[in-house]
Scaffold this motif. Structure first.
Motif, PDB file in Angstrom:
ATOM      1  N   LEU A  79       0.824  -1.332  -0.096  1.00  0.00           N
ATOM      2  CA  LEU A  79       0.116   0.320  -0.336  1.00  0.00           C
ATOM      3  C   LEU A  79       0.719   1.249   0.078  1.00  0.00           C
ATOM      4  O   LEU A  79       0.323   2.343  -0.532  1.00  0.00           O
ATOM      5  N   TYR A  80       2.037   1.114   0.510  1.00  0.00           N
ATOM      6  CA  TYR A  80       2.722   2.519   0.753  1.00  0.00           C
ATOM      7  C   TYR A  80       4.191   2.461   0.573  1.00  0.00           C
ATOM      8  O   TYR A  80       5.125   3.097   0.642  1.00  0.00           O
ATOM      9  N   ASN A  81       4.518   1.017   0.077  1.00  0.00           N
ATOM     10  CA  ASN A  81       5.993   0.557  -0.026  1.00  0.00           C
ATOM     11  C   ASN A  81       6.883   1.173   1.136  1.00  0.00           C
ATOM     12  O   ASN A  81       8.122   1.814   0.849  1.00  0.00           O
ATOM     13  N   GLN A  82       6.692   0.714   1.831  1.00  0.00           N
ATOM     14  CA  GLN A  82       7.198   1.132   3.321  1.00  0.00           C
ATOM     15  C   GLN A  82       7.077  -0.459   4.148  1.00  0.00           C
ATOM     16  O   GLN A  82       6.110  -0.808   4.352  1.00  0.00           O
ATOM     17  N   ARG A  83       8.632  -1.443   4.073  1.00  0.00           N
ATOM     18  CA  ARG A  83       8.261  -2.215   5.034  1.00  0.00           C
ATOM     19  C   ARG A  83       8.380  -2.500   6.109  1.00  0.00           C
ATOM     20  O   ARG A  83       8.426  -2.841   7.299  1.00  0.00           O
ATOM     21  N   THR A  84       9.915  -1.308   6.265  1.00  0.00           N
ATOM     22  CA  THR A  84      10.345  -1.546   7.582  1.00  0.00           C
ATOM     23  C   THR A  84       9.772  -0.626   8.710  1.00  0.00           C
ATOM     24  O   THR A  84       8.653   0.084   8.641  1.00  0.00           O
ATOM     25  N   VAL A  85       9.952  -0.614  10.208  1.00  0.00           N
ATOM     26  CA  VAL A  85       9.209   0.219  10.806  1.00  0.00           C
ATOM     27  C   VAL A  85      10.023   1.099  11.576  1.00  0.00           C
ATOM     28  O   VAL A  85      10.978   0.403  11.544  1.00  0.00           O
ATOM     29  N   PRO A  86       9.364   2.342  12.749  1.00  0.00           N
ATOM     30  CA  PRO A  86       8.148   2.129  12.234  1.00  0.00           C
ATOM     31  C   PRO A  86       7.602   2.966  11.331  1.00  0.00           C
ATOM     32  O   PRO A  86       8.094   3.100  10.501  1.00  0.00           O
ATOM     33  N   ASN A  87       6.533   2.539  11.216  1.00  0.00           N
ATOM     34  CA  ASN A  87       6.112   3.511  10.248  1.00  0.00           C
ATOM     35  C   ASN A  87       4.457   3.446  10.223  1.00  0.00           C
ATOM     36  O   ASN A  87       3.453   3.270  11.078  1.00  0.00           O
ATOM     37  N   ILE A  88       4.818   5.346   9.907  1.00  0.00           N
ATOM     38  CA  ILE A  88       3.832   5.952  10.832  1.00  0.00           C
ATOM     39  C   ILE A  88       2.856   6.781  10.163  1.00  0.00           C
ATOM     40  O   ILE A  88       3.339   7.403   8.395  1.00  0.00           O
ATOM     41  N   PHE A  89       2.308   7.266  10.439  1.00  0.00           N
ATOM     42  CA  PHE A  89       1.206   7.893   9.814  1.00  0.00           C
ATOM     43  C   PHE A  89      -0.446   8.818  10.575  1.00  0.00           C
ATOM     44  O   PHE A  89       0.177   8.480  12.226  1.00  0.00           O
ATOM     45  N   ILE A  90       0.190  10.234  10.647  1.00  0.00           N
ATOM     46  CA  ILE A  90      -0.730  11.311  11.124  1.00  0.00           C
ATOM     47  C   ILE A  90      -2.304  11.722  10.334  1.00  0.00           C
ATOM     48  O   ILE A  90      -1.393  12.247   8.827  1.00  0.00           O
ATOM     49  N   GLY A  91      -3.067  11.341  10.372  1.00  0.00           N
ATOM     50  CA  GLY A  91      -4.309  12.307   9.692  1.00  0.00           C
ATOM     51  C   GLY A  91      -4.377  11.234   8.811  1.00  0.00           C
ATOM     52  O   GLY A  91      -5.293  12.104   7.548  1.00  0.00           O
ATOM     53  N   GLY A  92      -4.152  10.090   8.650  1.00  0.00           N
ATOM     54  CA  GLY A  92      -4.283   9.350   7.503  1.00  0.00           C
ATOM     55  C   GLY A  92      -3.526   9.405   6.376  1.00  0.00           C
ATOM     56  O   GLY A  92      -3.292   8.792   5.254  1.00  0.00           O
ATOM     57  N   ALA A  93      -1.917  10.179   6.759  1.00  0.00           N
ATOM     58  CA  ALA A  93      -1.666  11.013   5.433  1.00  0.00           C
ATOM     59  C   ALA A  93      -0.093   9.993   6.264  1.00  0.00           C
ATOM     60  O   ALA A  93       0.337   9.578   6.933  1.00  0.00           O
ATOM     61  N   HIS A  94       0.733   9.404   5.407  1.00  0.00           N
ATOM     62  CA  HIS A  94       1.848   8.216   5.965  1.00  0.00           C
ATOM     63  C   HIS A  94       3.056   9.575   5.945  1.00  0.00           C
ATOM     64  O   HIS A  94       3.483   9.825   5.300  1.00  0.00           O
ATOM     65  N   ILE A  95       3.539   9.257   7.291  1.00  0.00           N
ATOM     66  CA  ILE A  95       5.067   9.945   6.816  1.00  0.00           C
ATOM     67  C   ILE A  95       5.971   9.585   7.238  1.00  0.00           C
ATOM     68  O   ILE A  95       6.914  10.153   6.609  1.00  0.00           O
ATOM     69  N   GLY A  96       5.674   7.682   7.217  1.00  0.00           N
ATOM     70  CA  GLY A  96       7.262   7.054   6.948  1.00  0.00           C
ATOM     71  C   GLY A  96       7.746   6.953   8.493  1.00  0.00           C
ATOM     72  O   GLY A  96       6.897   6.416   9.114  1.00  0.00           O
ATOM     73  N   GLY A  97       9.379   6.490   8.501  1.00  0.00           N
ATOM     74  CA  GLY A  97       9.915   5.778   9.831  1.00  0.00           C
ATOM     75  C   GLY A  97       9.981   7.317  10.208  1.00  0.00           C
ATOM     76  O   GLY A  97       9.832   8.354  11.099  1.00  0.00           O
ATOM     77  N   SER A  98      11.179   6.342  11.328  1.00  0.00           N
ATOM     78  CA  SER A  98      11.966   7.522  12.317  1.00  0.00           C
ATOM     79  C   SER A  98      13.262   8.997  11.911  1.00  0.00           C
ATOM     80  O   SER A  98      12.065   9.062  12.998  1.00  0.00           O
ATOM     81  N   SER A  99      12.875   8.557  10.880  1.00  0.00           N
ATOM     82  CA  SER A  99      13.912   9.772  10.055  1.00  0.00           C
ATOM     83  C   SER A  99      13.337  10.333  10.214  1.00  0.00           C
ATOM     84  O   SER A  99      13.199  11.780  10.044  1.00  0.00           O
ATOM     85  N   ASP A 100      12.005   9.971   9.577  1.00  0.00           N
ATOM     86  CA  ASP A 100      11.102  10.973   8.789  1.00  0.00           C
ATOM     87  C   ASP A 100      10.125  12.286   9.209  1.00  0.00           C
ATOM     88  O   ASP A 100       9.882  13.168   9.515  1.00  0.00           O
ATOM     89  N   LEU A 101       9.802  11.202  10.266  1.00  0.00           N
ATOM     90  CA  LEU A 101       9.128  11.798  11.604  1.00  0.00           C
ATOM     91  C   LEU A 101       9.771  12.691  12.357  1.00  0.00           C
ATOM     92  O   LEU A 101       9.504  14.126  12.474  1.00  0.00           O
ATOM     93  N   ASP A 102      11.644  12.453  12.814  1.00  0.00           N
ATOM     94  CA  ASP A 102      12.559  13.595  12.646  1.00  0.00           C
ATOM     95  C   ASP A 102      12.475  14.634  12.180  1.00  0.00           C
ATOM     96  O   ASP A 102      12.547  16.100  12.470  1.00  0.00           O
TER      97      ASP A 102
END
Length: 124
Positions: A79-102
């Motif tokens: 669905l989102y082309n990311q297998r690694t964790v964490p796999n983060i979503f905010i308000g339904g939008a795909h943020i990505g992983g930990s470094s993306d959240l940073d």
């Protein structure tokens, strides 16, 4: 062959993947902040720690502790082309992983700060 597989295992691989996709998407849709995680992952714990420090209500699914965790992880990849964790979503939008959240925490996303994204998602 698929008949034999269904008789032995209860469903086809396609049906299992479809169910995992539906479940993953429902979790994303139903939660302002959704974190697909593994209990032993330090990057997952870091992301969840950031949300906790901001008093953000989030839902976390520990993929290593649920029966269909590997299927959900595969579905998230499809669905989102990311297998690694964490796999983060905010308000339904795909943020990505930990470094993306940073990066979002430091620089925002699409012109909005992390706080603004969280407020828009009703997570604060």
């Amino acid at each position: 062959m698929s008949f034999i597989f269904r008789r032995l295992f209860g469903s086809t691989p396609t049906a299992t993947m479809d169910a995992a996709k539906v479940k993953a998407q429902q979790l994303i849709d139903d939660n302002a902040v959704m974190v697909f995680s593994k209990s032993y992952c330090p990057y997952c714990n870091k992301a969840k720690g950031l949300f906790s420090s901001l008093d953000v209500e989030y839902k976390a699914i520990e993929l290593d502790q649920v029966d269909d965790g590997s299927q959900i992880q595969d579905a998230l990849y499809e669905l989102y082309n990311q297998r690694t964790v964490p796999n983060i979503f905010i308000g339904g939008a795909h943020i990505g992983g930990s470094s993306d959240l940073d990066k979002v925490d430091k620089n925002g996303k699409d012109g909005k700060s992390l706080q603004e994204l969280l407020k828009a998602a009703n997570a604060l």
